[in-house]
Design a protein around this motif. Structure first.
Motif, PDB file in Angstrom:
ATOM      1  N   TRP A   1       0.856  -1.195   0.000  1.00  0.00           N
ATOM      2  CA  TRP A   1       0.000   0.000   0.000  1.00  0.00           C
ATOM      3  C   TRP A   1       0.897   1.252   0.000  1.00  0.00           C
ATOM      4  CZ3 TRP A   1      -0.736   4.263   3.102  1.00  0.00           C
ATOM      5  CH2 TRP A   1      -1.926   4.966   2.925  1.00  0.00           C
ATOM      6  N   CYS A   2       1.940   1.204   0.809  1.00  0.00           N
ATOM      7  CA  CYS A   2       2.869   2.345   0.880  1.00  0.00           C
ATOM      8  C   CYS A   2       3.558   2.568  -0.465  1.00  0.00           C
ATOM      9  CB  CYS A   2       3.942   2.090   1.937  1.00  0.00           C
ATOM     10  SG  CYS A   2       3.307   2.288   3.601  1.00  0.00           S
ATOM     11  N   LEU A   3       3.932   1.473  -1.118  1.00  0.00           N
ATOM     12  CA  LEU A   3       4.617   1.608  -2.408  1.00  0.00           C
ATOM     13  C   LEU A   3       3.694   2.289  -3.423  1.00  0.00           C
ATOM     14  CD1 LEU A   3       7.179   0.982  -4.063  1.00  0.00           C
ATOM     15  CD2 LEU A   3       6.135  -1.200  -4.706  1.00  0.00           C
ATOM     16  N   ALA A   4       2.420   1.892  -3.408  1.00  0.00           N
ATOM     17  CA  ALA A   4       1.459   2.487  -4.357  1.00  0.00           C
ATOM     18  C   ALA A   4       1.328   3.995  -4.100  1.00  0.00           C
ATOM     19  CB  ALA A   4       0.108   1.787  -4.229  1.00  0.00           C
ATOM     20  N   VAL A   5       1.266   4.357  -2.815  1.00  0.00           N
ATOM     21  CA  VAL A   5       1.147   5.781  -2.455  1.00  0.00           C
ATOM     22  C   VAL A   5       2.402   6.531  -2.896  1.00  0.00           C
ATOM     23  CG1 VAL A   5       1.136   7.372  -0.469  1.00  0.00           C
ATOM     24  CG2 VAL A   5      -0.416   5.406  -0.498  1.00  0.00           C
ATOM     25  N   THR A   6       3.546   5.944  -2.567  1.00  0.00           N
ATOM     26  CA  THR A   6       4.833   6.591  -2.830  1.00  0.00           C
ATOM     27  C   THR A   6       5.078   6.776  -4.325  1.00  0.00           C
ATOM     28  OG1 THR A   6       5.694   5.574  -0.855  1.00  0.00           O
ATOM     29  CG2 THR A   6       7.312   6.356  -2.407  1.00  0.00           C
ATOM     30  N   ARG A   7       4.778   5.731  -5.083  1.00  0.00           N
ATOM     31  CA  ARG A   7       5.033   5.783  -6.536  1.00  0.00           C
ATOM     32  C   ARG A   7       4.268   6.946  -7.165  1.00  0.00           C
ATOM     33  NH1 ARG A   7       2.371   3.510 -10.482  1.00  0.00           N
ATOM     34  NH2 ARG A   7       1.141   2.184  -9.102  1.00  0.00           N
ATOM     35  N   LYS A   8       2.982   7.071  -6.778  1.00  0.00           N
ATOM     36  CA  LYS A   8       2.151   8.127  -7.365  1.00  0.00           C
ATOM     37  C   LYS A   8       2.699   9.504  -6.938  1.00  0.00           C
ATOM     38  CE  LYS A   8      -2.766   9.213  -7.959  1.00  0.00           C
ATOM     39  NZ  LYS A   8      -3.046  10.458  -7.271  1.00  0.00           N
ATOM     40  N   TRP A   9       2.948   9.625  -5.660  1.00  0.00           N
ATOM     41  CA  TRP A   9       3.354  10.929  -5.133  1.00  0.00           C
ATOM     42  C   TRP A   9       4.728  11.350  -5.662  1.00  0.00           C
ATOM     43  CZ3 TRP A   9       1.293  15.080  -3.550  1.00  0.00           C
ATOM     44  CH2 TRP A   9       2.001  16.020  -2.803  1.00  0.00           C
ATOM     45  N   ALA A  10       5.651  10.404  -5.729  1.00  0.00           N
ATOM     46  CA  ALA A  10       7.010  10.748  -6.159  1.00  0.00           C
ATOM     47  C   ALA A  10       7.053  11.113  -7.643  1.00  0.00           C
ATOM     48  CB  ALA A  10       7.955   9.588  -5.870  1.00  0.00           C
ATOM     49  N   ASN A  11       6.040  10.688  -8.400  1.00  0.00           N
ATOM     50  CA  ASN A  11       5.932  11.112  -9.804  1.00  0.00           C
ATOM     51  C   ASN A  11       5.271  12.476  -9.925  1.00  0.00           C
ATOM     52  OD1 ASN A  11       6.990   9.164 -11.656  1.00  0.00           O
ATOM     53  ND2 ASN A  11       5.407   7.739 -10.950  1.00  0.00           N
ATOM     54  N   GLU A  12       4.256  12.708  -9.065  1.00  0.00           N
ATOM     55  CA  GLU A  12       3.441  13.922  -9.206  1.00  0.00           C
ATOM     56  C   GLU A  12       4.086  15.159  -8.592  1.00  0.00           C
ATOM     57  OE1 GLU A  12      -0.226  13.055  -7.237  1.00  0.00           O
ATOM     58  OE2 GLU A  12      -0.988  11.870  -8.903  1.00  0.00           O
ATOM     59  N   ARG A  13       4.701  14.968  -7.464  1.00  0.00           N
ATOM     60  CA  ARG A  13       5.197  16.116  -6.701  1.00  0.00           C
ATOM     61  C   ARG A  13       6.492  16.638  -7.326  1.00  0.00           C
ATOM     62  NH1 ARG A  13       3.727  20.129  -3.278  1.00  0.00           N
ATOM     63  NH2 ARG A  13       5.299  20.541  -1.690  1.00  0.00           N
TER      64      ARG A  13
ATOM     65  N   ALA B   1      13.608   2.625  -4.630  1.00  0.00           N
ATOM     66  CA  ALA B   1      14.169   1.368  -5.155  1.00  0.00           C
ATOM     67  C   ALA B   1      14.285   0.338  -4.042  1.00  0.00           C
ATOM     68  CB  ALA B   1      15.542   1.644  -5.760  1.00  0.00           C
ATOM     69  N   GLN B   2      14.733   0.800  -2.888  1.00  0.00           N
ATOM     70  CA  GLN B   2      14.909  -0.119  -1.764  1.00  0.00           C
ATOM     71  C   GLN B   2      13.548  -0.636  -1.286  1.00  0.00           C
ATOM     72  OE1 GLN B   2      16.810   1.336   1.796  1.00  0.00           O
ATOM     73  NE2 GLN B   2      18.357  -0.265   1.556  1.00  0.00           N
ATOM     74  N   MET B   3      12.572   0.266  -1.316  1.00  0.00           N
ATOM     75  CA  MET B   3      11.214  -0.123  -0.913  1.00  0.00           C
ATOM     76  C   MET B   3      10.687  -1.241  -1.825  1.00  0.00           C
ATOM     77  SD  MET B   3       8.416   2.873  -0.498  1.00  0.00           S
ATOM     78  CE  MET B   3       8.819   4.014   0.740  1.00  0.00           C
ATOM     79  N   ALA B   4      10.816  -1.009  -3.151  1.00  0.00           N
ATOM     80  CA  ALA B   4      10.274  -1.979  -4.115  1.00  0.00           C
ATOM     81  C   ALA B   4      10.981  -3.323  -3.981  1.00  0.00           C
ATOM     82  CB  ALA B   4      10.419  -1.431  -5.539  1.00  0.00           C
TER      83      ALA B   4
END
Ligand SMILES: Cc1cc2nc3c(=O)[nH]c(=O)nc-3n(C[C@H](O)[C@H](O)[C@H](O)COP(=O)(O)OP(=O)(O)OC[C@H]3O[C@@H](n4cnc5c(N)ncnc54)[C@H](O)[C@@H]3O)c2cc1C
Length: 615
Positions: A305-317, A335-338
């Motif tokens: 769930w965190c990865l999904a949140v992070t991926r979106k935010w790190a692309n948008e922000r 990368a480490q998270m994934a």
């Protein structure tokens, strides 16, 4: 506590340990220098029929929860609506592992974990309701150890939605349950027991129909010495004298029902004893061995769930002219998270498959999976808060209130924190794994050091010891055919296979050297043992990841993404493993110990200056 009391406690805990290894253990072998690739590679796949069954229940539960449950509302109100609990019961969610003959869904461990994984990705409190009931609550020990009468009486009730709880912890008894003070005294006619005591933090306790309660029954006299007895009882909560005296409130998981439960002169029929007199602690430990497998499933779901949140935010922000994910400091976290989540997934489903096979001893893998996944999730949640910046710290309601998407990272962090504490803290998991890793040596060597073993017997033991170690020890210096273990592994991962093999042998050697060096004092060397366990756990995760990636690539050769993730995880794990080896014997543990003692003695209280003291 006096030395004699300490000794008694240790004896009770030791007595409750499962001593036999009826089936092979991947980690058990790894600690002895032998990596059983045949147990993990090819990575086990769920068969089609079982997968379909899992898909069906996960589909129903997911649709139901999205339609009827708002996790932020649960967090706000501290309640899971009654209709949600009833709806889940109708779907069979309170009898997921119960065999069909008793009215349950009879899910495999893998499908049960899939269901908990799904629920945990949406609402931590709801996942805990379901898991406390059937991972550790009454259905699990009744299925494992109940008599046919007990199974017939209780399992259909649970399958219909009756709720249960597991009561081991007491206000003064946490990680060391052998010291419990709740008592169950037989009544004069011998047909029942009277239960008195208090159990703390009993999840589902305040709403449970049935609680499995661990209590002290009168001691047995063995060889002239009193031997403490702990017995498990099935207690109906409508019995006179059972009372929830306090509903506990926590940092997170606001929707769980957890309480301080008082048992005052509660009459429990003797037929309600589970497994037998004096077997209660053993029952609790064995129940937890499988029960804690849902923790990695739930923790991994949180990580995803965190990865999904992070991926979106790190692309948008966008900050400083680029999406934040493109700044190296944030990108490396992602990368480490994934790659870690891939390893967590690999470990979680491998351990569940081991449990389903029923011919693997899973106690070490379950503990290592719990330790690895819950600690990793905490780091991942922390990283997610950091990457979301101020929004990571802001509540979902507040985000929504000012017109932004209400992503509840703050709640997820609060909900996740408990994972490294419940069902065996990380420290206790490390001690547990270390104890079992040392067991093969302890069995051989400790009798030699005992005053109670006669001299002729010791000579006999020395002979068998020389015979055993003369074969085993030299083998740790000689490599085994590498080709065999790396067969079918993607080329990019083959060198990790070789590393796992080499490090397993090095680990076995070092563990043996530590045993010879410190002998019985080794159990007190928690930092050394902690490093040993961390190495073993990382090697287990590396093996699971490589084999999992091999399976995924075999199924879809055009997609190498799993190999990339496994490769990155292994590269990072190698650094950790080598770091732990480096400090295994050469470290400043003794110095840190001294500082710890001096801190406890109040030698540095001057550091606590200029604050308003907490106490
Ligand atoms: C939300 C929640 C739900 C729970 N649900 C249940 C439940 O359903 N049933 C139930 O019976 N219990 C339940 N518990 C209790 C839980 O299992 C305990 O909190 C846990 O076992 C740890 O016990 P403790 O909190 O008393 O910590 P302690 O045992 O007092 O430990 C405190 C700290 O010391 C460390 N420590 C302790 N002993 C050692 C040692 N020998 N070496 C090194 N470090 C050590 C621990 O790791 C921990 O960090 C729940 C607790 C919470 C908060």
């Amino acid at each position: 506590m006096t030395d004699a009391q300490k000794q008694t406690t240790l004896e009770v805990a030791e007595e409750a340990r499962e001593k036999e290894w009826k089936h092979p253990s991947f980690l058990g072998s790894l600690f002895l220098g032998r990596v059983r690739w045949d147990m993990v590679h090819p990575y086990p796949e769920q068969d089609d029929q079982d997968r379909r069954k899992g898909d069906e229940i996960c589909g129903k539960v997911g649709t139901f929860l999205k339609a009827h449950l708002d996790p932020d509302e649960v967090d706000r109100t501290g309640e899971i609506p009654k209709n949600v609990i009833e709806g889940l019961a109708k779907l069979g969610c309170f009898g997921m592992k119960i065999p069909a003959e008793y009215g349950g869904l009879h899910l495999s461990q893998t499908n049960y974990n899939r269901a908990i994984h799904l629920v945990a990705s949406y609402c931590g409190s709801t996942a805990v309701w379901l898991s406390a009931h059937q991972s550790i609550g009454a259905p699990q020990p009744i299925m494992l150890f109940g008599t046919e009468e007990q199974k017939k009486k209780y399992l259909p009730r649970f399958a219909r939605g009756a709720i249960s709880a597991f009561a081991l912890t007491e206000p003064n008894v946490g990680s060391d349950p052998a010291t419990m003070t709740t008592t169950a005294v037989p009544n004069d006619d011998g047909s029942s027991y009277t239960l008195n005591g208090e159990k703390l933090w009993c999840t589902n306790g305040p709403v449970a129909d049935v609680i499995v309660v661990m209590a002290q029954t009168p001691p047995k006299i063995v060889k002239g010495r009193e031997k403490k007895q702990i017995t498990a009882f099935i207690v109906e909560t409508n019995s006179p004298g059972v009372k929830t005296t306090h509903r506990c409130q926590f940092m997170g998981l606001h929707g769980i029902q957890n309480g301080l439960i008082r048992f005052q002169n509660v009459k429990v029929p003797k037929e309600n004893i589970l497994l037998g007199l004096g077997q209660g602690l053993k029952l609790a430990l064995v129940t937890l061995n499988t029960g804690r497998l849902t923790m990695p499933a739930a923790a991994t779901a949180g990580g995803k769930w965190c990865l999904a949140v992070t991926r979106k935010w790190a692309n948008e922000r966008v900050q400083w002219g680029a999406p934040i994910g493109h700044h190296e400091a944030i990108g490396s976290k992602i990368a480490q998270m994934a790659s870690t989540i891939f390893a967590m997934d690999s470990v979680t489903w491998l351990s569940a498959a081991f449990a389903d096979k029923k011919n693997v001893d899973i106690r070490l893998e379950a503990a290592a999976a719990k330790l690895f996944c819950t600690e990793a999730t905490w780091r991942i949640v922390d990283g997610t808060v950091q990457i979301r910046g101020g929004r990571g710290y802001e509540t979902a309601d507040s985000l929504r209130g000012r017109g932004e998407e209400g992503i509840p990272v703050e709640r997820v962090m609060r909900d996740a924190r408990i994972n490294t504490i419940i069902e065996g803290t990380s420290q206790i998991m490390r001690l547990f794994i270390a104890r079992e890793a040392l067991d093969p040596h302890a069995r051989q060597i400790f009798p030699l050091l005992s005053r109670h073993v006669s001299f002729p017997k010791k000579l006999q033991l020395i002979a068998s010891l020389i015979f055993y170690y003369a074969g085993w020890y030299p083998s740790l210096w000689i490599g085994r055919p590498f080709q065999e273990s790396a067969k079918g592994m993607p080329r990019a991962l083959k060198h990790h296979v070789g590393f796992v093999n080499r490090m397993s042998r090095r680990l076995a050697r070092d563990l043996f050297h530590a045993m010879m060096l410190y002998q019985q004092k080794l159990e007190k060397k928690q930092r050394l043992l902690g490093r040993v366990v961390n190495i073993g756990t990382d090697l287990f995760a590396m093996a699971a990841s490589c084999s999992h990636a091999a399976l995924l690539v075999k199924k879809n050769p055009a997609d190498q993404s799993a190999v990339e993730l496994a490769d990155l995880f292994c590269r990072d794990a190698r650094k950790r493993v080598l770091g732990h080896f480096k400090t295994l014997f050469k470290n400043h543990d003794a110095y840190a110990d001294r500082v710890a003692r001096r801190t406890l003695e109040g030698k540095y209280t001057w550091l606590e200056n200029d604050i308003i003291p907490p106490h």
